[in-house]
Write a protein that holds these residues in place. Structure first.
Motif, mmCIF file in Angstrom:
data_model
loop_
_atom_site.group_PDB
_atom_site.id
_atom_site.type_symbol
_atom_site.label_atom_id
_atom_site.label_comp_id
_atom_site.label_asym_id
_atom_site.label_seq_id
_atom_site.Cartn_x
_atom_site.Cartn_y
_atom_site.Cartn_z
ATOM 1 N N PRO A 147 0.843 -1.267 0.035
ATOM 2 C CA PRO A 147 -0.205 -0.031 -0.028
ATOM 3 C C PRO A 147 0.948 1.506 -0.055
ATOM 4 O O PRO A 147 1.890 1.273 0.600
ATOM 5 C CB PRO A 147 -0.807 -0.016 1.436
ATOM 6 N N ALA A 148 0.494 2.341 -0.699
ATOM 7 C CA ALA A 148 1.176 3.548 -0.961
ATOM 8 C C ALA A 148 1.081 4.360 0.129
ATOM 9 O O ALA A 148 -0.135 4.333 0.799
ATOM 10 C CB ALA A 148 1.034 4.037 -2.251
ATOM 11 N N GLU A 149 1.802 5.237 0.599
ATOM 12 C CA GLU A 149 1.333 6.395 1.802
ATOM 13 C C GLU A 149 0.369 7.403 1.296
ATOM 14 O O GLU A 149 -0.547 7.763 2.082
ATOM 15 C CB GLU A 149 2.562 7.070 2.508
ATOM 16 N N LYS A 150 0.486 7.764 -0.064
ATOM 17 C CA LYS A 150 -0.310 8.628 -0.582
ATOM 18 C C LYS A 150 -1.052 8.181 -1.570
ATOM 19 O O LYS A 150 -0.903 7.277 -2.098
ATOM 20 C CB LYS A 150 0.386 9.856 -1.306
ATOM 21 N N LYS A 151 -2.359 9.009 -1.745
ATOM 22 C CA LYS A 151 -3.280 8.398 -2.647
ATOM 23 C C LYS A 151 -2.549 8.709 -4.248
ATOM 24 O O LYS A 151 -1.629 9.525 -4.241
ATOM 25 C CB LYS A 151 -4.465 9.311 -2.628
ATOM 26 N N GLY A 152 -3.207 8.024 -5.073
ATOM 27 C CA GLY A 152 -2.686 8.130 -6.475
ATOM 28 C C GLY A 152 -3.749 7.867 -7.785
ATOM 29 O O GLY A 152 -4.802 7.328 -7.167
ATOM 30 N N ARG B 202 -7.819 4.365 -13.671
ATOM 31 C CA ARG B 202 -7.307 5.847 -14.145
ATOM 32 C C ARG B 202 -8.033 6.721 -13.090
ATOM 33 O O ARG B 202 -8.129 8.039 -13.580
ATOM 34 C CB ARG B 202 -7.333 6.062 -15.625
ATOM 35 N N LYS B 203 -8.719 6.248 -12.224
ATOM 36 C CA LYS B 203 -9.023 6.972 -11.121
ATOM 37 C C LYS B 203 -8.270 7.414 -9.871
ATOM 38 O O LYS B 203 -7.382 6.658 -9.629
ATOM 39 C CB LYS B 203 -10.407 6.425 -10.545
ATOM 40 N N PHE B 204 -8.422 8.396 -9.089
ATOM 41 C CA PHE B 204 -7.638 8.690 -8.126
ATOM 42 C C PHE B 204 -8.145 8.313 -6.896
ATOM 43 O O PHE B 204 -9.301 8.307 -6.643
ATOM 44 C CB PHE B 204 -7.810 10.469 -8.038
ATOM 45 N N GLY B 205 -7.343 7.610 -6.219
ATOM 46 C CA GLY B 205 -8.063 7.119 -4.830
ATOM 47 C C GLY B 205 -6.789 6.529 -4.162
ATOM 48 O O GLY B 205 -5.364 6.594 -4.364
ATOM 49 N N LYS B 206 -7.114 5.423 -3.175
ATOM 50 C CA LYS B 206 -6.119 4.874 -2.403
ATOM 51 C C LYS B 206 -5.525 3.526 -3.345
ATOM 52 O O LYS B 206 -6.155 2.953 -3.916
ATOM 53 C CB LYS B 206 -6.785 3.984 -1.190
ATOM 54 N N CYS C 193 -5.486 0.340 -7.740
ATOM 55 C CA CYS C 193 -6.412 0.522 -6.480
ATOM 56 C C CYS C 193 -5.915 -0.701 -5.289
ATOM 57 O O CYS C 193 -5.889 -1.857 -5.733
ATOM 58 C CB CYS C 193 -7.823 0.485 -7.136
ATOM 59 N N SER C 194 -6.004 -0.086 -4.278
ATOM 60 C CA SER C 194 -5.896 -1.265 -3.284
ATOM 61 C C SER C 194 -7.031 -1.915 -3.069
ATOM 62 O O SER C 194 -6.871 -3.048 -2.641
ATOM 63 C CB SER C 194 -5.828 -0.428 -1.845
ATOM 64 N N CYS D 47 -12.127 -0.471 -7.676
ATOM 65 C CA CYS D 47 -11.614 -0.538 -8.955
ATOM 66 C C CYS D 47 -12.332 -0.866 -10.181
ATOM 67 O O CYS D 47 -12.619 -0.529 -11.126
ATOM 68 C CB CYS D 47 -10.247 -1.202 -9.032
ATOM 69 N N ASN D 48 -13.000 -2.201 -9.986
ATOM 70 C CA ASN D 48 -13.916 -2.984 -10.915
ATOM 71 C C ASN D 48 -15.247 -2.108 -11.040
ATOM 72 O O ASN D 48 -15.580 -1.989 -12.328
ATOM 73 C CB ASN D 48 -14.039 -4.170 -10.462
ATOM 74 N N GLN D 49 -15.407 -1.197 -10.153
ATOM 75 C CA GLN D 49 -16.729 -0.284 -10.259
ATOM 76 C C GLN D 49 -16.337 0.984 -11.132
ATOM 77 O O GLN D 49 -17.279 1.407 -11.380
ATOM 78 C CB GLN D 49 -17.469 -0.062 -8.830
#
Ligand code: ZN
Length: 213
Positions: free
Chosen positions: A148-153, A159-163, A187-188, A193-195
């Motif tokens: 898991p990344a510390e920042k959202k991305g 191609r959406k922004f999130g965890k 996406c974590s 992600c699938n949605q």
């Protein structure tokens, strides 16, 4: 009617429905609303690679009648019956997809019942993630490290922004016994992600990049 809508196409249509609701809430001009409706249907029809038949076409066209959330939800429930379900995975298939992983186990049934573009789950205690991606008639299995990344991305798949977290895969190098590591943020929460996936193009790119040849 047989299923004819992929998960990513369903998500795309859903977003067009959201656009319509917001237009009805914000726009008074009837001419503008009419144009928004036409465009929504046109775009929804265009996500299908082939001509829709006399049952499928009218179902997609029903999108233009949506004016509020209640109607959108009813419409989505209706078209969900025509979304392809994820192929069922037998133990034998699973072992074939992940030949190096002797302990591989499928996630719970619940996760597999959702409409999905890809199935992914984390392996307990190994900080790795497994993905099964249907490509045409084939299934591709991918296993890689997942941190898991510390920042959202931005997720490489939807191609959406999130965890997000970093998925890493070891790829065989040119020389014997050499490896290179490749990584990409995804996406974590793979269900989320699938949605959010609205096209398979980025998922295909991701698979190509991460596959051990
Ligand atoms: Zn994603």
């Amino acid at each position: 009617m047989e299923p004819f809508i992929r998960n990513d196409q369903y998500n795309f249509i859903k977003e067009k429905g959201e656009h319509l609701i917001s237009a009805y809430a914000n726009v008074q001009d009837q001419g503008v609303l009419k144009a928004v409706k036409m465009l929504a249907v046109e775009k929804a029809e265009a996500v299908f690679e082939k001509q829709l038949d006399e049952e499928q076409g009218p179902l997609i066209k029903e999108l233009e009648a949506i004016t509020d959330r209640k109607e959108l939800e009813a419409y989505l429930d209706k078209i969900k019956a025509n979304v392809f379900s994820f192929p069922s995975i037998t133990d034998k298939t699973l072992k074939k997809l992940f030949p190096k992983n002797k302990k591989v186990k499928l996630p719970s049934q619940d996760e597999m019942e959702n409409t999905l573009s890809y199935l992914a789950w984390e392996e307990l205690g190994s900080s790795s993630k497994l993905l099964i991606v249907p490509i045409g008639e084939r299934l591709i299995g991918l296993q890689g490290g997942f941190q898991p990344a510390e920042k959202k991305g931005v997720c490489a798949i939807c191609r959406k922004f999130g965890k997000v977290g970093l998925f890493t895969s070891k790829i065989k190098g040119h020389g014997a016994g050499t490896f290179t590591k490749r990584g990409n943020y995804i996406c974590s929460d793979s269900f989320e992600c699938n949605q959010q996936i609205q096209s398979l193009a980025y998922l295909m790119e991701f698979v190509e990049l991460m596959r051990t040849k």
